[in-house]
Design an enzyme around this catalytic site. Structure first.
Site, PDB file in Angstrom:
ATOM      1  N   PHE A 103       0.835  -1.192   0.000  1.00  0.00           N
ATOM      2  CA  PHE A 103       0.000   0.000   0.000  1.00  0.00           C
ATOM      3  C   PHE A 103       0.871   1.243   0.000  1.00  0.00           C
ATOM      4  O   PHE A 103       2.026   1.216   0.450  1.00  0.00           O
ATOM      5  CB  PHE A 103      -0.990   0.005   1.171  1.00  0.00           C
ATOM      6  N   GLY A 111      29.080  -4.686  25.037  1.00  0.00           N
ATOM      7  CA  GLY A 111      30.334  -3.945  24.960  1.00  0.00           C
ATOM      8  C   GLY A 111      30.834  -3.830  23.525  1.00  0.00           C
ATOM      9  O   GLY A 111      30.055  -3.691  22.588  1.00  0.00           O
ATOM     10  N   GLU A 152       4.632   3.656  10.285  1.00  0.00           N
ATOM     11  CA  GLU A 152       3.237   3.925  10.648  1.00  0.00           C
ATOM     12  C   GLU A 152       3.085   5.141  11.563  1.00  0.00           C
ATOM     13  O   GLU A 152       2.186   5.205  12.394  1.00  0.00           O
ATOM     14  CB  GLU A 152       2.586   2.695  11.316  1.00  0.00           C
TER      15      GLU A 152
END
Length: 403
Positions: free
Chosen positions: A127, A357, A381
């Site tokens: 989309f 580390g 989003e």
């Protein structure tokens, strides 16, 4: 499996689905995730495995050949997959949003045409809202569809413009695209329409008037294709308007993004949970001053805070999903879950990175990959600032003073 991210009240079907996904993650994703991510290689075999598990059709109703599961089930599966490799969860996220939009807003003809093939993964969804000059400012969209007559005499539109940040932009075959249409309404939000654009997978010209230039090189979120999409007079039938009626695109997209925020929250929880697992394991293996660093109070406190943040994020994500499943509006809950989960995800990953580390800075250690992936959760989003605006405005309506 550790004690974190447990969910009460699941039925037997949900438990079995989660067990299958968790096994798949342990056996098929975690062993290869870092290698594929470093190579920026698309996880073809993993995606095929997800198809076999039915993940692509998890929420699609049984009448359209899906499994008909809830948003909660889907979100918990996403959490597990993101724990293995966040990019894989991205493969199914945009696909899921398009399927959801079709389920909620599509015509019956559109549902019959697309949902059965989306359930199997034969049709892959993406989309598109963003453009090069805008992100959260949806009202500023410039890509435009103008009415025209198609060659067969039918009513249609011609789309011109440029879209940006399409997840699955290359691999998808169906893209839900938000564009401007002139419907004569006073509100800009009622002059937007969602079109269902069909295309071929791949790059270059993937349909008439549709070009996908190529993958965008990213800091993290590797493997999955993130692209632009250029429209140059793409001619499309009015039948391809989601729901069959123009002018409703903004509200359809916002509904899709709302469930997408639950999804991003789930992805953030998955990353954070994995970062905690890596941190707590390394803290018991690494020794300083004659004992494992986990026995030093500074590290012990850090681990306690990390676990609490993971649990808090998981609980908020579950609540947002269950509210949506109950048929209630969950914009506040989804925004809260997305904001908290994404921020805590970054904090947990950074803490695990510090526990490692100097080794955490090495690409040989998985935490280096998670460090880069977590940053995307802050953006996807909608940023935390956008979530705060949504939450704040909704709360003001809810708690508005009377008189």
């Amino acid at each position: 499996m550790g004690r974190l991210c447990q969910t009460e009240g699941l039925n037997d079907d949900q438990a079995e689905i989660l067990k299958a996904v968790r096994t798949f993650v342990e056996e098929k994703i975690l062993p290869v995730a870092t290698e594929l991510e470093h190579a920026d290689e698309y996880p073809t075999e993993i995606v095929e495995g997800l198809k076999e598990l039915g993940i692509f059709g998890l929420m699609i109703p049984e009448e359209y050949d899906g499994l008909g599961e809830s948003l909660l089930t889907y979100a918990l599966c996403v959490e597990e997959i993101a724990r293995g490799w966040m990019s894989v969860s991205g493969v199914i996220n945009t696909h899921f949003i398009v399927a959801y939009m079709l389920m909620k807003h599509g015509t019956e003809e559109q549902k019959q045409k697309y949902l059965p093939k989306m359930a199997t993964g034969e049709v892959r969804g993406a989309f598109s809202m963003s453009e090069p000059s805008l992100g959260s400012d949806v009202a500023a969209i410039k890509t435009k569809a103008t009415r025209t007559q198609l060659d067969d005499g039918a009513e249609g539109y011609e789309i011109t413009g440029q879209k940006m940040w399409l997840t699955n932009g290359g691999s998808s075959t169906l893209v839900a695209v938000l564009v401007k249409t002139d419907e004569g309404n006073d509100s800009v939000y009622k002059n937007m329409t969602t079109f269902l654009v069909e295309k071929e997978p791949g790059f270059g010209e993937t349909a008439q008037g549709v070009t996908v230039p190529g993958k965008i090189d990213k800091m993290g979120y590797k493997g999955i294709d993130t692209t632009e999409m250029v429209f140059e007079g793409h001619r499309i039938s009015a039948d391809q308007i989601l729901g069959g009626e123009p002018g409703k695109g903004f509200y359809q997209m916002m509904d899709g993004v709302e469930v997408g925020r639950v999804n991003v929250a789930a992805r953030a929880v998955g990353i954070a949970n994995r970062a905690f697992e890596l941190g707590v394991a390394y803290a018991q293996q690494r020794e300083t001053f004659g004992k494992p660093i986990a026995e030093h109070q500074a590290i012990l406190f850090r681990l306690a805070e990390m676990a609490t943040k993971v649990e808090t994020s998981h609980a908020m994500m579950v609540r947002a999903a269950r509210k949506k499943d109950a048929g209630e509006r969950n914009d506040v809950e989804a925004g809260m879950a997305k904001m908290v989960a994404s921020e805590y995800c970054n904090e947990v990953v950074q803490d695990s990175f510090r526990i490692h580390g100097g080794y955490g800075y090495s690409k040989e250690y998985e935490i280096e990959r998670l460090y880069r992936e977590a940053a995307f959760m802050l953006i996807g989003e909608g940023t935390s600032d956008i979530q705060k605006m949504i939450i704040g405005r909704s709360l003001l309506k809810e708690y508005k003073l009377k008189g």
